[in-house]
Design an enzyme around this catalytic site. Structure first.
Site, short mmCIF file in Angstrom:
data_model
loop_
_atom_site.label_atom_id
_atom_site.label_comp_id
_atom_site.label_asym_id
_atom_site.label_seq_id
_atom_site.Cartn_x
_atom_site.Cartn_y
_atom_site.Cartn_z
N LYS A 38 0.84 -1.21 0.00
CA LYS A 38 0.00 0.00 0.00
C LYS A 38 0.87 1.26 0.00
CE LYS A 38 -4.17 -1.83 0.14
NZ LYS A 38 -5.46 -2.18 0.65
N LYS A 78 -3.32 -10.14 -6.82
CA LYS A 78 -4.58 -10.47 -6.14
C LYS A 78 -5.74 -9.64 -6.70
CE LYS A 78 -5.44 -8.58 -2.06
NZ LYS A 78 -6.72 -8.32 -1.39
N LYS A 96 -10.53 -4.75 -4.64
CA LYS A 96 -11.64 -3.85 -4.95
C LYS A 96 -11.23 -2.42 -5.27
CE LYS A 96 -13.21 -4.67 -0.28
NZ LYS A 96 -12.09 -4.22 0.56
N1 AQP Z 1 -8.49 -11.77 -4.14
C1 AQP Z 1 -8.90 -12.30 -3.00
N2 AQP Z 1 -9.04 -13.63 -2.88
C2 AQP Z 1 -9.48 -14.19 -1.71
N3 AQP Z 1 -9.79 -13.47 -0.63
C3 AQP Z 1 -9.66 -12.12 -0.70
N4 AQP Z 1 -9.89 -11.12 0.18
C4 AQP Z 1 -9.61 -9.93 -0.40
N5 AQP Z 1 -9.21 -10.12 -1.66
C5 AQP Z 1 -9.22 -11.47 -1.88
C6 AQP Z 1 -10.39 -11.31 1.52
O1 AQP Z 1 -11.55 -10.52 1.66
C7 AQP Z 1 -11.61 -10.00 2.99
C8 AQP Z 1 -11.82 -8.52 2.97
O2 AQP Z 1 -10.69 -7.83 2.63
P1 AQP Z 1 -10.48 -6.30 3.08
O3 AQP Z 1 -11.60 -5.47 2.65
O4 AQP Z 1 -10.16 -6.26 4.51
O5 AQP Z 1 -9.24 -5.82 2.31
P2 AQP Z 1 -8.25 -6.54 1.40
O6 AQP Z 1 -7.86 -7.85 1.99
O7 AQP Z 1 -7.12 -5.61 1.10
O8 AQP Z 1 -9.20 -6.79 0.14
P3 AQP Z 1 -9.27 -6.02 -1.23
O9 AQP Z 1 -10.49 -6.46 -1.93
O10 AQP Z 1 -7.98 -6.14 -1.95
O11 AQP Z 1 -9.50 -4.53 -0.80
P4 AQP Z 1 -8.62 -3.24 -1.03
O12 AQP Z 1 -8.58 -3.06 -2.49
O13 AQP Z 1 -9.38 -2.19 -0.30
O14 AQP Z 1 -7.27 -3.49 -0.43
C9 AQP Z 1 -10.33 -10.45 3.69
O15 AQP Z 1 -10.60 -11.61 4.44
C10 AQP Z 1 -9.42 -10.76 2.55
O16 AQP Z 1 -8.43 -11.70 2.90
#
Ligand code: AQP
Length: 324
Positions: free
Chosen positions: A110, A192, A195
């Protein structure tokens, strides 16, 4: 057993969030006491449109329920409404070495992505996550692979605290799904699915059929033709096979056989059809819930009250132990 997990309201919920986290939650709530949080305080660590935040929180509430979290069985609440999360974060920060935070993969990624906004919150993110989990004396934390390192740090923080001040926190365990713990981006299959990336790179839980079709047909694959799972040589098609398998409950091996010599385009068309069909109930439920703001408010208020009781109990214990 008590279960705790959450998602940040940083953007649309995607199938990675569903397969990595929510799908496990739905199963766990049948047997355990579950607490699912919308972690809005975490989401403030990256740039966000202030005017959109409440909408995003509502979208997450809807996503949890539409995807199967039952508010009668599970507590659903918004993190910032239970002030003990921030209070415990400060106390835990005093037993967390700076070096542990600096070596976190998510922090490094990040910090690289948001070079102009490397705020202290981004570094302290895992302490807030530790507070979320430890506040509820959690046993199980169902998350995707990217969050496993943070749960490991949470365990370390809890152990350190217990050693220094006496037995206070339960030591939680991460629970990762056997498959689907890391769904990859449709655009860059070595990254990965996220969102906060380009919407082309993910399938939103509520994407319209045309959008699903367009995104799957454009998903990055290799220049070969063979539909074969090979994560290092063929990450794109392997990711699509994983998604197909998890939504159809058919093993990857069987899918490979089924689509032998059929070509990528045909396979993608079938995958798009499958996703359109499987995500249809989520879209339908979302439409219903969007019209029921009062019901959603009630769930969050109820959830906050129930969460607060547990959180306050832990905080009382923590303060006593720390001599406050
Ligand atoms: N690509 C993924 N595959 C499997 N699990 C995933 N998670 C996120 N991306 C994947 C799981 O979803 C939960 C919520 O995640 P978060 O909102 O806490 O943030 P994150 O892990 O950083 O997910 P994102 O979607 O990538 O969000 P941003 O873009 O905001 O950083 C967690 O349990 C995560 O492991």
């Amino acid at each position: 057993m008590r279960v705790f997990s959450g998602i940040q309201p940083t953007g649309e919920t995607h199938i990675g969030n569903y397969l990595g986290a929510i799908k496990q939650w739905v199963k766990l709530q049948e047997k355990h006491e579950c607490i699912f949080c919308i972690v809005d305080l975490h989401s403030l660590t990256v740039p966000y449109p202030v005017g959109e935040l409440q909408k995003r929180i509502k979208e997450k509430t809807i996503a949890y329920i539409a995807a199967g979290v039952d508010p009668k069985k599970s507590i659903i609440f918004v993190q910032s409404q239970v002030k003990e999360h921030t209070e415990l974060t400060w106390l835990l920060s005093t037993v967390t070495p700076l070096g542990d935070l600096q070596r976190m993969t998510q922090y490094k990624e990040k910090a690289e992505k948001y070079k102009k906004n490397i705020n202290a919150g981004l570094l302290n993110y895992p302490i807030l996550m530790a507070a979320d989990i430890l506040l509820y004396q959690t046993d199980i934390v169902p998350v995707g692979k990217d969050q496993a390192q943070h749960v490991e740090l949470t365990r370390e923080i809890a152990r350190r605290f217990n050693k220094k001040f006496g037995e206070t926190f339960k030591i939680p365990k991460a629970l990762l799904p056997k498959a689907g713990a890391k769904i990859m981006s449709l655009v860059k299959p070595n990254k990965k699915m996220s969102k906060t990336d380009n919407p082309q790179s993910y399938i939103g839980l509520f994407d319209a059929p045309e959008a699903i079709k367009r995104k799957i047909m454009a998903a990055q694959t290799d220049s070969e033709k063979e539909i074969k799972y090979d994560i290092s040589q063929k990450p794109g098609i392997s990711n699509l096979l994983t998604i197909y398998s998890l939504f159809s409950d058919i093993s990857v091996k069987k899918i490979e056989k089924q689509f032998k010599d059929k070509g990528y385009q045909f396979f993608k068309e079938k995958l798009a059809q499958l996703l359109i069909e499987k995500l249809e109930p989520f879209r339908r439920k979302k439409k219903e819930l969007e019209l029921r703001s009062g019901y959603l408010e009630k769930i969050l208020t109820e959830g906050r009250k129930r969460a607060q009781i547990i959180a306050q109990e832990t905080m009382k214990k923590v303060k006593q132990k720390m001599g406050l």
